[in-house]
Each structure stands twice: as C-alpha cells, then as structure tokens.
Design a protein around this motif. Structure first.
Motif, PDB file in Angstrom:
ATOM      1  N   ILE A  35       0.830  -1.217   0.000  1.00  0.00           N
ATOM      2  CA  ILE A  35       0.000   0.000   0.000  1.00  0.00           C
ATOM      3  C   ILE A  35       0.863   1.264   0.000  1.00  0.00           C
ATOM      4  N   ILE A  36       2.171   1.094  -0.098  1.00  0.00           N
ATOM      5  CA  ILE A  36       3.082   2.239  -0.030  1.00  0.00           C
ATOM      6  C   ILE A  36       3.821   2.383  -1.352  1.00  0.00           C
ATOM      7  N   ASN A  39       7.520   7.891  -2.331  1.00  0.00           N
ATOM      8  CA  ASN A  39       7.184   9.283  -1.992  1.00  0.00           C
ATOM      9  C   ASN A  39       5.767   9.470  -1.469  1.00  0.00           C
ATOM     10  N   ASP A  40       5.066   8.373  -1.185  1.00  0.00           N
ATOM     11  CA  ASP A  40       3.764   8.493  -0.522  1.00  0.00           C
ATOM     12  C   ASP A  40       3.922   9.196   0.827  1.00  0.00           C
ATOM     13  N   LEU A  41       2.994  10.096   1.126  1.00  0.00           N
ATOM     14  CA  LEU A  41       2.884  10.658   2.468  1.00  0.00           C
ATOM     15  C   LEU A  41       2.029   9.690   3.275  1.00  0.00           C
ATOM     16  N   VAL A  42       2.644   9.025   4.233  1.00  0.00           N
ATOM     17  CA  VAL A  42       1.983   7.925   4.945  1.00  0.00           C
ATOM     18  C   VAL A  42       1.644   8.353   6.368  1.00  0.00           C
ATOM     19  N   ALA A  43       0.359   8.444   6.651  1.00  0.00           N
ATOM     20  CA  ALA A  43      -0.098   8.768   8.001  1.00  0.00           C
ATOM     21  C   ALA A  43      -0.021   7.516   8.871  1.00  0.00           C
ATOM     22  N   TYR A  72      10.538   1.371   2.263  1.00  0.00           N
ATOM     23  CA  TYR A  72       9.798   1.151   1.026  1.00  0.00           C
ATOM     24  C   TYR A  72       9.515   2.449   0.266  1.00  0.00           C
ATOM     25  N   GLY A  73      10.201   3.531   0.666  1.00  0.00           N
ATOM     26  CA  GLY A  73      10.123   4.774  -0.087  1.00  0.00           C
ATOM     27  C   GLY A  73       9.053   5.740   0.359  1.00  0.00           C
ATOM     28  N   GLY A  74       8.321   5.400   1.420  1.00  0.00           N
ATOM     29  CA  GLY A  74       7.282   6.298   1.911  1.00  0.00           C
ATOM     30  C   GLY A  74       7.831   7.369   2.832  1.00  0.00           C
ATOM     31  N   GLY A 267      -7.707   0.436  -0.293  1.00  0.00           N
ATOM     32  CA  GLY A 267      -6.558  -0.088  -1.006  1.00  0.00           C
ATOM     33  C   GLY A 267      -5.241   0.501  -0.568  1.00  0.00           C
ATOM     34  N   LYS A 268      -5.300   1.477   0.358  1.00  0.00           N
ATOM     35  CA  LYS A 268      -4.080   2.155   0.821  1.00  0.00           C
ATOM     36  C   LYS A 268      -4.088   2.292   2.345  1.00  0.00           C
TER      37      LYS A 268
END
Length: 372
Positions: A35-36, A39-43, A72-74, A267-268
C-alpha cells in the motif's frame, strides 16, 4: 470470503523474537508494503495518550513501523486529532507537547508529528458516505490528504463503545471536534446519587454544561453535547450515560465515521492492533488502571472489522486478572465470558462489528494466521 488476520504472541527467547522484531516482521508478512508507493505521504494513526496515562502503544514499536515505511520509499508522519473534551490534547500545541512528553519525540520515532485537524480542530473535509445516520462525515484534513495510512491501535475497554480498537481509532481518531460531537450527540449523561462535589467534571466539560446545584453536579441537557468525558473522569462512578436505544445510534454513528475515514484510503490502508495492557478504559483518561487479562500479542490485517473481531475473541478466551476492575465486576473472569460486557454492562461493543459488516467496512469472518 474470510479476511486474513496475522498474529504474533508475546513469547520470546532471542533477539529475533522480541516484540520489536515482531512488529517489523508482521508488517512484511501481512504485505503492508503493497500500500506504499515511492514518496507516498503515509499517516501513522496513533493515540499519543493523555498526560498521566501509560497504557498507550510504546513509541519504540511505532519506530519499527516508521522505519519499515521509509525502507519502502514512503514518507511517514505520526498523527492524531484533537479531543472534544478539555485535557492535555484539546489543541494542537498542548497535543504536541503531550505527545513528546509521552515519548513520541522525533529522536525516538524518527518521524514528525502532524496534528491532523489543525491547531483548534477546525481543519476537515466533508466525505460523502450515504449511510443511515450520515450522508457526509467530517474527516481531518491531514488524514484525508495523506496518500496511505497505517492505523496502530491499542485494544482496550471503553466506557461508551464497550471496547476500542481499529474501528474506534478510525472513527473518533480521524474526526475533528465537530465530527466527534456528531458521533456523541445521542448520548447525554446524568448524575446519580453519591456525588461528592469534587468538581472534576465541571473543570473538564468542554462546553460548561455542568454546574453545582444543591452540592451536587448537575448536567444541563440543553447544553450537553454528549462527549462522555464526565463519565470517564468521574472517579466515584456516579455519572452515567442514559442507556437505551440512543446508545445503538451512538455506536452506529461511530461506525459510520469509521467507514468514512476508511473509504478515503481504500486499497491504501492497513491495521495493527496491540492486544496488550488491556485496560478497562480508553487511553484518553489521565490514568491507566490495571490490565484485566494477560498480554496477548499483536495482530495485523487490511480489514478493520476482522482485526477487531479477532482481538475481541482473543481477549474473551483469557482468564481474567485477579484484583482488577474485571474481578470487581463479578463476571467475566472465565474464558469464554465477555470481558467488556462485564466491565460496561450497558454498552454494545459487538454492535461495532455487526454494523461495520452491514455497511461494508469489513467482515467478521476471519482466518487467524499465527506466526512463529
């Protein structure tokens, strides 16, 4: 179709089986990396604990999730929303101070803290859900705009919801004060006999609905917004919700809010429940009572209903701890007995699960995969 719920118990005999290691491993085994995106902004939705509380999730375990997301790049950030009641987290400044004092400083968790609904809980987005109680719900802006979310929940009892886990963390935890008020609006507590006029409830009421009348607290129903803070803060147990069909509506409203937060991240979004320090009340209280059952372990799933159902079942399979609020309740000490119903007899925690399944939040049918 059964939802998969992954489970690690707390047994350890070497460094690789420590709980910290298991937090990192369950992240991978459950497939949360999927789900990541880069560069995802992950809360990371977390409860920082009220000042004086000590049962909230240990920041050391949160650090493991932060590091996994980064690998994983998040781009992870820790987040929660301000409280409806007066306390140490009712505005973003006090909230940040409390979080840092409770151990969530950047040096410990390796990620910044962003209070999701702004300095005074005014920042939110209307999300359309079209359900029985709400057509739209208010979701905190910085949760809404995050690309993905990991919901880390401490599973424990709750004086209104019966128990609090992933569903409650989504519902109350992702809503600004106005959204919390919408959820609580059917619940108006009353003061019973035995009030000592300590005025703790008066000092903590967010809308000044409580006053002293004839040396006893009185809650003005025309002002009360039903937040329930006075119920949990009353150390003498004389303030009680007015139970009845309105409590069904409260649980359903809360579950619809959980659906609203979940729907913005389909999905995320993924969930980790810590079934440890299973206290009788929420981490919003400025104290933590003794755990009612032995520590059990950690669970992970993409399904908030399934992970709460599994957590609920695991708790109820335990023997209760002696000398706790559960023993005082006079019921619930044996395996198979409902611990949360024993603690809070008039609550309907199981309705979170039933209604959540009805509205498409998840399924109660799960496969528990115990990891070694």
């Amino acid at each position: 179709m059964k939802s998969k719920v992954y489970f690690y118990n707390l047994r350890a005999n070497k460094a690789s089986s420590s709980l910290s290691s298991k937090v990192a491993r369950i992240f991978d085994v459950a497939g949360f990396k999927n789900i990541i995106d880069k560069n995802d902004l992950v809360a990371i939705k977390i409860h920082f604990g009220e000042k004086g509380n000590n049962a909230y999730i240990n920041p050391i375990y949160v650090r493991k999730v932060v590091d996994k997301i980064k690998s994983y790049g998040g781009k992870p950030f820790l987040t929660d929303t301000n409280t409806l009641y007066k306390g140490s987290r009712s505005n973003a400044v006090d909230h940040l101070v409390t979080a840092i004092e409770n151990g969530f400083a950047y040096a410990v968790v390796n990620a910044p803290i962003i209070i999701a609904d702004g300095i005074l809980s005014k920042d939110s987005v209307e999300v359309k859900i079209g359900k029985k109680h709400f057509d739209t719900v208010k979701i905190a802006s910085n949760i809404f705009f995050a690309n993905s979310m990991i919901v880390m929940s401490h599973f424990k009892g709750h004086e209104l919801a019966g128990f609090g886990g992933a569903i409650k963390n989504l519902a109350m935890g992702c809503a600004p004060a106005a959204g919390k008020q919408q959820q609580h609006s059917t619940v108006q507590p009353v003061v019973g006999k035995g009030c000592t006029a300590c005025q703790m409830c008066i000092r903590n009421c967010p809308v000044n609905a409580i006053s002293l009348v004839n040396s006893s607290a009185y809650i003005d129903p025309s002002i009360c917004i039903g937040c329930g803070e006075c119920v949990s803060i009353c150390q003498y147990g004389v303030i009680k919700p007015q139970w009845g069909t309105d409590m069904d509506a409260f649980v359903e409203r809360m579950t619809e809010y959980a659906y609203g937060a979940y729907s913005t991240k389909k999905g995320k979004i993924a969930f980790i429940n810590f079934v440890m320090n299973v206290t009788p009340l929420c981490d919003c209280t400025p104290w933590s009572d003794a755990p009612i059952v032995p520590d059990i372990g950690i669970l992970a799933s993409f399904d908030p209903v399934a992970i709460d159902q599994a957590s609920y079942d695991l708790v109820n399979q335990q023997f209760g701890h002696r000398g706790t609020a559960l023993e005082e309740a006079g019921y619930g000490m044996n395996p198979g007995e409902d611990k949360f119903k024993a603690l809070h007899p008039e609550t309907k925690g199981e309705l979170q699960l039933k209604y959540g399944e009805e509205i498409g939040l998840g399924t109660r049918d799960y496969e528990l995969i115990e990891l070694k």
